[in-house]
Design a protein around this motif. Sequence first.
Motif, short mmCIF file in Angstrom:
data_model
loop_
_atom_site.label_atom_id
_atom_site.label_comp_id
_atom_site.label_asym_id
_atom_site.label_seq_id
_atom_site.Cartn_x
_atom_site.Cartn_y
_atom_site.Cartn_z
N ARG A 99 38.60 31.43 46.11
CA ARG A 99 38.78 31.61 44.68
C ARG A 99 39.74 32.73 44.32
N ALA A 100 40.41 33.35 45.30
CA ALA A 100 41.43 34.34 44.97
C ALA A 100 42.53 33.63 44.18
N MET A 101 42.94 34.26 43.09
CA MET A 101 43.96 33.66 42.24
C MET A 101 45.22 34.51 42.29
N TYR A 102 46.35 33.84 42.46
CA TYR A 102 47.64 34.51 42.51
C TYR A 102 48.46 34.05 41.31
N ARG A 103 48.68 34.96 40.40
CA ARG A 103 49.41 34.63 39.18
C ARG A 103 50.86 34.30 39.48
N LEU A 104 51.46 33.55 38.58
CA LEU A 104 52.86 33.19 38.70
C LEU A 104 53.71 34.46 38.77
N LEU A 105 54.55 34.55 39.78
CA LEU A 105 55.47 35.67 39.93
C LEU A 105 56.73 35.41 39.11
N THR A 106 57.30 34.22 39.28
CA THR A 106 58.50 33.81 38.54
C THR A 106 58.66 32.30 38.71
#
Length: 159
Positions: A99-106
Motif C-alpha cells: 500500500r505504499a503510494m508514490y505520487r506523480l513526480l512529473t
Amino acid sequence: MNVTKLAGAVAATAITFGIGAATIAPASAVDNIKPFGNQVRMLDSNGFPMIGYTVRDLSPSSDPVPHNGQLYEATMTVDAFGGVANPEIQRFNARAENRAMYRLLTAAGIGGPVQPGGSATGKLYFEVVGEAPNSVVYNDGTRDVIAWVPGPPEGGTRP
C-alpha cells in the motif's frame, strides 16, 4: 498478484506515515480495477464519456528525469470524447502491494487539453523509495477510483 488480492490490500486501512515520496494512507475499496492496457472512461454529469485513460507498462525507467529513489514510468493515453478534455494527471499515483503510494513526480507528452476526438500519449513518472509498485491508481483525493493492475488486457490482446 491477482485482482482479488489487490482489492483486499487496497481495502485495508493503513497507518499514515511518510518516507520520502512514499506514503501509506488510509485506503478504501477501488471503484474500478482493470488490467494494464484497458481504457477507463470518465463520464460527465449526463452519463456520456468525457475522457478516457489507458495506463500500461509500469516499469523501472532509465529516462533522464531528476529523481532520488528508483525512477518508474508508465505509459498513458488520454482520449477526448465530446468536448475538450483536461486530463487530471496529478491524480495518478503508483502503488505497491504493501500500500505504499508514490505520487506523480512529473509527466511528459500529456497533461494539456485534448481536443474533441483527439488523443495524447505520454509517460507518467514516479519516484520510488521503498517497495516496487505494481499498480497505477487514479485517486480523487479521498479514494482510489481506478486501479490498473498486472494481467492481460480484457479481450486477451493488447491495444
